[in-house]
Scaffold this active site. Structure first.
Site, short mmCIF file in Angstrom:
data_model
loop_
_atom_site.label_atom_id
_atom_site.label_comp_id
_atom_site.label_asym_id
_atom_site.label_seq_id
_atom_site.Cartn_x
_atom_site.Cartn_y
_atom_site.Cartn_z
N ARG A 67 0.99 -1.17 -0.01
CA ARG A 67 -0.03 -0.16 0.06
C ARG A 67 0.78 1.23 -0.20
NH1 ARG A 67 -2.66 -4.18 2.10
NH2 ARG A 67 -0.51 -4.53 2.66
N THR A 68 1.83 1.35 0.84
CA THR A 68 2.38 2.62 1.03
C THR A 68 3.34 3.01 0.13
OG1 THR A 68 2.70 2.17 3.45
CG2 THR A 68 3.85 3.99 2.83
N LYS A 95 25.61 -4.65 -2.26
CA LYS A 95 27.05 -4.73 -2.83
C LYS A 95 27.90 -4.30 -1.47
CE LYS A 95 26.54 -4.57 -7.55
NZ LYS A 95 26.68 -3.85 -8.55
N ARG A 117 11.53 3.89 3.69
CA ARG A 117 10.87 2.64 4.62
C ARG A 117 12.06 1.78 4.82
NH1 ARG A 117 5.61 -1.12 4.43
NH2 ARG A 117 4.88 1.01 5.17
N HIS A 147 4.94 5.66 11.68
CA HIS A 147 4.71 5.55 10.06
C HIS A 147 3.60 6.69 10.13
CE1 HIS A 147 3.34 4.09 6.61
NE2 HIS A 147 2.84 2.70 6.86
N1 CP Z 1 -0.20 -0.10 5.90
C1 CP Z 1 1.00 -0.49 5.64
O1 CP Z 1 2.23 0.21 5.90
O2 CP Z 1 1.10 -1.35 4.50
P1 CP Z 1 2.23 -1.72 3.61
O3 CP Z 1 3.21 -2.46 4.52
O4 CP Z 1 1.69 -2.46 2.61
O5 CP Z 1 2.83 -0.63 2.95
#
Ligand code: CP
Length: 323
Positions: A67-68, A95, A117, A147
């Protein structure tokens, strides 16, 4: 004396989005209100506005995401940015290149914004400390820590269905201990004046002194769900558990899973949320996940508008939003 906040510039404007914690209510409302103006872009024949034309956004996902990652990419494209999504497994990181060397190489290619992320808490903060002043960093999830865009899209979704935030009872259910989403949601809801936030979990899945975040703790879901307006379910984060914290997933579902019977304890018009990825039959029954009170897919849709808003504000082009 103004405390040094790495997310804000000297004039109090958003410079990086690293966590909800420490962000003033004014900035949260600016993001939510700007996102409102972007919701309609998806309904246009040409789903684009020119606010980030000529800018380059780099998606750096060192941890899995559906999603993110996808919604950040869609959001940047809808703002007309050039978007690079680095394949981390195929990059020089594999590497042995350091994260800062990777970042510096992308800056040498004139990147303007990094969406990061990482499994390590603090990774986005670390990058933000090392980039030049004209570059913006957005935390797309770091370890157990934060998040922020998920917290914002959750509050945005709640506001859509329950506009009076000052009159709400919200329950967050499940693995609070390992959840960066729960932490961001709690900070966002608290800053925006939601009066009652409940966390419902076994002792083993709650951080110590969680009450200090201003939440009410329940161990019995049948008590905690009573008369709530919003039920936010969380995934059991098996990948972050060091050793057995629960008897079994079957036992967990029996004790904490959201079923139709349990949902009936909440207010009749309560909404059900989940940040995904969702484990059906572990934290939530399929009939609830797909039921009439579920707003799980609208959360995903609103995530695009929220991410557009954050990027537009960082680039200094939020005024008028979707013109
Ligand atoms: N909600 C969320 O962070 O989903 P993903 O891990 O799919 O990005």
């Amino acid at each position: 004396m103004r405390m040094n906040n790495p997310q804000l510039d000297a004039d109090g404007r958003l410079k990086h989005l690293l966590s909800i914690e420490g962000l003033p209510k004014k900035i949260l409302n600016q993001i939510l209100d700007t996102a409102e103006s972007f919701v309609g872009v998806a309904e246009r024949e040409v789903k684009k506005v020119p606010l980030l034309r000529g800018k380059t956004v780099c998606n750096l996902f060192f941890e899995n995401s559906t999603r993110t990652r996808t919604t950040f990419e869609i959001a940047a494209k809808r703002l007309s940015a050039d978007v690079i999504s680095l394949n981390v497994n195929a990059s020089s990181q594999s590497k042995g290149e350091t994260i800062l060397d990777t970042i510096n190489n992308l800056i040498a290619m004139h990147a303007d914004m990094f969406v990061v992320r990482h499994a390590q808490s603090g990774a986005a903060h670390f990058i933000a400390q090392h980039v030049p002043a004209h570059i913006h960093v957005i935390n797309a999830g770091d370890g157990r820590h934060s998040h922020p865009t998920q917290g914002l899209l959750d509050v945005f979704t709640i506001r859509k269905y329950k506009p009076d935030l000052h009159n709400l009872r919200v329950a967050i259910v499940g693995d609070i201990l390992h959840s960066r989403v729960a932490r961001s949601e709690i900070h966002a809801l608290t800053t925006l004046g939601v009066p009652e936030i409940r966390v419902i979990a076994p002792k083993t899945l709650l951080p110590t002194q969680v009450e200090k975040l201003g939440v009410h703790v329940y161990h019995d879901i049948n008590v905690g769900l009573k008369d709530v307006d919003v039920v936010m379910m969380l995934r059991l984060q098996n990948e972050r558990m060091n050793g057995a914290m629960l008897p079994s997933v079957q036992e967990y579902f029996k004790t904490y899973g959201l079923t139709q019977e349990r949902l009936a304890l909440a207010k009749p018009d309560a909404i059900v949320m989940h940040p995904g990825p969702m484990n059906r039959g572990v934290e939530i029954d399929s009939s609830v996940a797909d039921g009439r009170q579920s707003v799980i897919l609208p959360q995903v849709t609103y995530g695009i508008a929220i991410r557009m808003a954050v990027m537009a504000i960082l680039a200094g082009g939020q005024a008028g939003g979707a013109q």
